[in-house]
Each structure stands twice: as structure tokens, then as C-alpha cells.
Write an enzyme that holds these catalytic residues in place. Structure first.
Site, mmCIF file in Angstrom:
data_model
loop_
_atom_site.group_PDB
_atom_site.id
_atom_site.type_symbol
_atom_site.label_atom_id
_atom_site.label_comp_id
_atom_site.label_asym_id
_atom_site.label_seq_id
_atom_site.Cartn_x
_atom_site.Cartn_y
_atom_site.Cartn_z
ATOM 1 C CG ASP A 1 -11.499 -4.904 -2.227
ATOM 2 O OD1 ASP A 1 -10.721 -4.133 -1.633
ATOM 3 O OD2 ASP A 1 -12.730 -4.688 -2.315
ATOM 4 C CD GLN B 1 -10.053 1.860 9.513
ATOM 5 O OE1 GLN B 1 -10.939 1.312 10.149
ATOM 6 N NE2 GLN B 1 -10.099 1.986 8.203
ATOM 7 C CB ALA C 1 -1.522 2.673 1.948
ATOM 8 C CE1 TYR D 1 -5.682 2.699 -1.627
ATOM 9 C CE2 TYR D 1 -7.391 1.235 -2.470
ATOM 10 C CZ TYR D 1 -6.466 1.552 -1.495
ATOM 11 O OH TYR D 1 -6.298 0.728 -0.410
#
Ligand SMILES: NC(=O)c1ccc[n+]([C@@H]2O[C@H](COP(=O)([O-])OP(=O)(O)OC[C@H]3O[C@@H](n4cnc5c(N)ncnc54)[C@H](OP(=O)(O)O)[C@@H]3O)[C@@H](O)[C@H]2O)c1
Length: 295
Positions: free
Chosen positions: A102, A11, A60, A125
């Protein structure tokens, strides 16, 4: 300015391609199979050949729930892969702009997290991304680690696209309303990355380097984000469902998510002079584009 980005089809990288083109910046996209973060030896030669002024490390392992049962892959890409990109950048004496999340925080409390606050990832993650942050920082001082969140765009799989898909044939959607964060448009991230890259490539100032929070202005819950998505979609003739807020406990997932994902962005605005637009602005832009693509 000439930039490289890892994870060409992600994205952020796809938004970056559009924003860079509009700004007249050359972007060299790097992707599998030629550049594979699980094969660190593929990275330095590709970056060397690209001949860029900075590299944006966007590739990632982003499947948050799948990471719970595939920790080896998550760490191989998010820690070892991130390290290899940063080491290659250091070797070329160029800055690395590394994207993080975050999810390095445990989501406790109700005040925005600052960069120096204690981390405490709730899942694999987040732990792998935190390990990646540390690997990048150890590899080179010439880095900006940029923690973003709740990324959406017209591309790939994301919350906005899911809401428009599942909302199309339902009268009601139940959406979590006790996780609070910043829905952030990949295009707004891309514009910020270009500004940060410009600063890093033109100044050796240590204040421009380090870890920064880079999210949209304002916060909401996933339910609030869904409602805003449908308000915008309705303007384009979408028959929107009713959104009912539910607690996280009613929507169990393999990986736990932070409840409080508010990030304080003061450091980025003071050091780099960059503030991202309001999350509602990005939502309007992306929903409009997705709705126009339908017709
Ligand atoms: N999405 C979010 O909500 C979110 C939130 C916070 C932070 N972030 C961070 O922001 C960054 C960009 O996220 P995004 O949403 O743009 O991600 P994305 O759409 O999931 O794209 C990730 C990209 O990484 C590539 N990739 C995965 N494994 C790779 C490997 N071994 N070698 C090379 N490339 C590999 C993928 O390639 P393929 O196309 O070949 O699969 C994909 O193009 C990531 O660092 C992510 O951790 C994302």
C-alpha cells in the site's frame, strides 16, 4: 502444484510453509546466502533446480524507516532483485506472484485506492517497491503483482507482537489513530497466494494477470488494531493497557506513512474469486496462537 518462495524466513514465507503443508502442496523455500537478491546471478539456477510450477516473490527490504538512509540497498533488493526473480520465471515459462505494498500510494483522500490509481510513494521503501512492480511487469506478462498491507503473524517482528510486548508492563499506550488501513494476516495472504497460483498455473486468461489489491476485509487505525489485539489477548488472561489514540504528528518516524491506506479489493475477488477474511478474524487467530505459545 509445486511452488517456490523467496525470503524463506519472512512472515509471509513462513505462513506459506504452514498453509502449503496443510494443503499438500510442495513448497521450495529459497533464502540467503544461496539465493540472494543482491546477487541476481544466484536466482535463475536455484529456481531452475527447484522445478516448480510458480514462484512467489516475497523476499524484500522491508525496513521502512531504515530504507530512508539506505536507498541503494532498498532498490537493489526491491527493484533489481524483483526483476531478476521475474526474469528467471519468464525464462522457465512459469508465473511469478510478486508481493507489493500500500506504500506505493501517497495516502491522500478518504476513499479506497484502486489498482489503476496514480501512485505517489512518500518514502524510499514505497518508491523501491513501486520500481519493483514496474520491473516485474516489464520482465514478464505472466505475473500477478499483489499489493498487501499491515502484515502480521506469529513470526518475526510485527505490530501485534510489539503491542503484546510493550503492553505487558504499561497501563497506557499511545497509538496513532489517523492512519487507516487493513491489518492483514500472513496466513490469510498465504491461503490467497495458493489460490492465485492455482488459477495462474491452470489458465492463460489475461484477466488473472496484472496488479491486484490483496488485503483483509475491513479497515481500522493502528489504535483500533491495538485495541482489538488487547481485547483478544484479554480473553487469554492478558492484563491489557488502555489505548489512547494520537495523531501521526505526535509519533514522528524517518519515513512518512500514508494516512489513507484503504485498498479496493474488488478486482481480486472478481478475477480470482478470492476474498480475504476480516482483519479481526486474523487478529484473533494470531493473538490466540501467541498467547498459547506463552503458556
Ligand atoms: N510486512 C508488512 O507489513 C508488509 C506490508 C505490505 C507489503 N509487504 C510485502 O510483503 C512481502 C513479504 O513481507 P514480510 O512481512 O513477509 O517480510 P519480512 O518478514 O520482512 O521478510 C522479508 C524476507 O526477505 C528476505 N530478504 C531480504 N533481503 C534479501 C536478499 N538480499 N536476498 C534474499 N532474501 C532477502 C529476508 O531474509 P533474511 O531472513 O535473511 O533477512 C526475509 O526473510 C514483501 O515483499 C513486503 O514488501 C509487507
Amino acid at each position: 502444484m509445486k511452488l517456490a518462495v523467496t525470503g524463506r524466513d519472512g512472515q509471509v514465507a513462513r505462513a506459506l510453509a504452514e498453509v502449503a503443508a496443510a494443503a499438500g502442496i510442495t513448497l521450495i523455500p529459497l533464502a540467503r546466502p544461496e539465493v540472494d537478491l543482491t546477487r541476481p546471478e544466484t536466482i535463475a539456477p536455484a529456481l531452475h533446480a527447484a522445478g516448480v510450477d510458480a514462484v512467489i516473490s516475497a523476499a524484500a527490504f522491508t525496513a521502512v524507516d531504515a530504507a530512508e538512509s539506505d536507498a541503494d540497498a532498498a532498490f537493489a533488493i526491491n527493484e533489481a532483485g524483483a526483476r531478476a526473480v521475474a526474469l528467471a520465471a519468464a525464462d522457465l515459462n512459469i508465473p511469478v506472484l510478486h508481493l507489493s505494498t500500500d506504500y506505493v500510494f501517497d495516502g491522500s483522500g478518504d476513499t479506497p485506492w484502486r489498482e489503476g490509481d496514480a501512485t505517489g510513494p512518500l518514502g524510499v521503501y514505497g518508491a523501491s517497491k513501486l520500481a519493483g512492480e514496474r520491473a516485474v511487469a516489464a520482465a514478464t506478462d505472466n505475473h500477478a503483482i499483489l499489493r498487501t498491507a499491515w502484515v502480521y503473524s506469529p513470526f518475526g517482528a510485527n505490530f501485534v507482537k510489539t503491542m503484546l510486548r510493550v503492553g505487558a508492563d504499561r497501563d497506557e499506550l499511545k497509538v496513532v489513530d489517523d492512519q487507516i488501513g487493513h491489518p492483514t494476516s500472513a496466513h490469510h495472504i498465504a491461503a490467497a497466494l495458493i489460490g492465485i497460483a492455482r488459477n495462474l498455473t491452470t489458465s492463460p486468461d489475461p484477466a488473472l494477470r496484472g496488479t491486484f489489491h490483496m488485503v483483509a476485509e475491513g479497515t481500522t487505525s493502528w489504535a483500533g488494531f491495538a485495541r482489538e489485539t488487547f481485547v483478544e489477548a484479554s480473553r487469554h488472561g492478558f492484563s491489557a493497557p488502555r489505548v489512547t489514540g494520537i495523531p501521526t504528528s505526535e509519533y514522528p518516524t524517518p519515513a512518512a506513512r500514508p494516512g489513507n491506506s484503504q485498498l479496493d479489493t474488488t478486482k481480486l475477488s472478481q478475477a480470482h474469486g478470492i476474498t480475504l477474511p476480516r482483519w479481526q478474524d486474523g487478529t484473533a487467530e494470531v493473538v490466540t496462537r501467541l498467547m498459547e505459545d506463552r503458556t
